[in-house]
Design a protein around this motif. Structure first.
Motif, PDB file in Angstrom:
ATOM      1  N   CYS A 199       1.015   2.782   7.473  1.00 10.09           N
ATOM      2  CA  CYS A 199      -0.339   3.098   6.994  1.00 10.09           C
ATOM      3  C   CYS A 199      -1.424   2.285   7.710  1.00 10.09           C
ATOM      4  CB  CYS A 199      -0.435   2.927   5.487  1.00 10.09           C
ATOM      5  SG  CYS A 199      -0.410   1.208   4.961  1.00 10.09           S
ATOM      6  N   CYS A 250       0.773  -2.898   8.901  1.00 10.17           N
ATOM      7  CA  CYS A 250       1.850  -1.997   8.484  1.00 10.17           C
ATOM      8  C   CYS A 250       1.989  -0.862   9.507  1.00 10.17           C
ATOM      9  CB  CYS A 250       1.550  -1.423   7.101  1.00 10.17           C
ATOM     10  SG  CYS A 250       2.689  -0.132   6.608  1.00 10.17           S
ATOM     11  N   GLU A 266       0.827  -1.208   0.000  1.00 14.56           N
ATOM     12  CA  GLU A 266       0.000   0.000   0.000  1.00 14.56           C
ATOM     13  C   GLU A 266       0.872   1.274   0.000  1.00 14.56           C
ATOM     14  OE1 GLU A 266      -3.171  -0.676  -0.089  1.00 14.56           O
ATOM     15  OE2 GLU A 266      -4.096   1.300   0.111  1.00 14.56           O
TER      16      GLU A 266
HETATM   17 ZN   LIG Z   1       1.775   0.508   4.638  1.00 16.35          ZN
END
Ligand SMILES: [Zn+2]
Length: 338
Positions: free
Chosen positions: A246, A243, A97
């Motif tokens: 994010c 993560c 992402e």
């Molecule tokens: Zn991320």
């Protein structure tokens, strides 16, 4: 043959043995420098030989005494990993992402008891049939994975050509071949089909294959789902990570098979990128050999180069520490180092 300084670290019974209540103890040795070289040899990784060789080196019972089954591969490879470098796997992962790279760790020892081959020995009850199953041999699983890889790679290469639509015919043929191979692979796992109506049990391989190829899609899907579930139980559960940057949740499948990892890694690379990664592996092999030569040299001939190939990573760390300490002591005393 293992040199005398190699000792087994673990003893395991395989999932297949556990599921069939056979009590067995297989010695598990740590990986050696020779195995590390094998795991950086592209051809051996591509054709699956690397995984088989490391297993027969680390679990000598599987060199000639026992056939390897696909349902045992993950369990065996995790045990080898634990014997070689402990319970924790540390790895870096790039978030798809936000592209941030973070380190994660997983305790494989804790997850090992979750693996099981028991579902292989249960049956599937369908409206008209009762099916029993048997796990694939590693040879069959690997042959199938290799053929599938080759087809997927060709499809990927076709899609990258300037006018991919010109090759639709070839692509359709490839997909058809893959479907046939896949159906054959699943039907190879069916041990018997019993027809409820007349209680006739079919065990003939050719008849089973024909029946499965011709079965209607919903029946095929039900059987495939059952076999997939049985296979899934022999794997570590997917690793869930969040993560750091994010906060996205990502699930990573855990596959310990070196050959599978290698094929997955090169699947979508360009020819140049593949060459680059092969070159990197070549350099890693040279580094390992240089390290071994250094050990042989500094151990004053007490270890031959042949012996050194059977040193584990921990052995080599100890030797390197001795070498460094000696260099340090010699420097302090102003002695020349040979
Ligand atoms: Zn991320």
């Amino acid at each position: 043959m293992k040199p005398h300084f190699c000792r087994p670290v673990l003893y395991i019974s395989t999932l297949l043995e556990q599921a069939s209540n056979v009590d067995n103890n297989h010695d598990v040795y740590p990986m050696t420098a020779l195995d590390e070289i094998t795991l950086r040899t592209p051809d051996a990784l591509l054709n699956g030989l690397a995984t088989r060789q490391v297993i027969s080196n680390c679990l000598p019972d599987f060199e000639d005494k026992y056939e390897l089954y696909a349902c045992d591969i993950q369990h065996i490879l995790i045990s080898i990993r634990i014997a070689t470098s402990g319970n924790i796997i540390e790895f870096e992962f790039k978030c798809p992402e936000c592209a941030s790279i973070d380190s994660y760790e997983i305790n494989i020892q804790k997850n090992l008891p979750l693996l099981s081959a028991k579902k292989w020995f249960t049956h599937l009850e369908m409206p008209d049939f009762v099916l029993t199953f048997y796990p694939h041999s590693y040879r069959i699983q690997n042959d199938f994975a290799l053929l599938k890889f080759k087809i997927d790679r060709q499809l990927f290469q076709l899609s990258k050509l300037p006018n991919p639509e010109e090759y639709t015919g070839i692509a359709i043929q490839l997909v058809e071949t893959k479907t046939k191979l896949t159906l054959k692979y699943y039907s190879d796992a069916i041990q018997s089909i019993t027809m409820k109506q007349n209680d006739i049990k079919v065990m003939n391989r050719t008849h089973i294959n024909e029946w499965f190829q011709q079965a209607d899609t919903s029946q095929q899907n039900q059987i495939i789902a059952f076999i997939d579930e049985a296979i899934k139980e022999t794997y570590l559960p997917n690793f869930n990570l969040t993560c750091d940057s994010c906060k996205k949740n990502i699930e990573i499948p855990m596959d310990m098979d070196f050959s599978k990892q290698f094929r997955d890694n090169i699947m979508f690379l360009s020819e140049e990128e593949i060459l680059e990664s092969l070159e990197k592996m070549g350099k890693q092999i040279t580094a390992i050999r240089e390290d071994l030569m250094k050990s042989v040299w500094f151990m004053r001939g007490s270890i031959s180069y042949g012996d050194s190939l059977f040193l584990t990573n921990n052995d080599r760390k100890i030797i390197n520490k001795i070498v460094e300490d000696n260099m340090e002591a010699s420097k302090k005393m102003g002695m020349p180092i040979f």
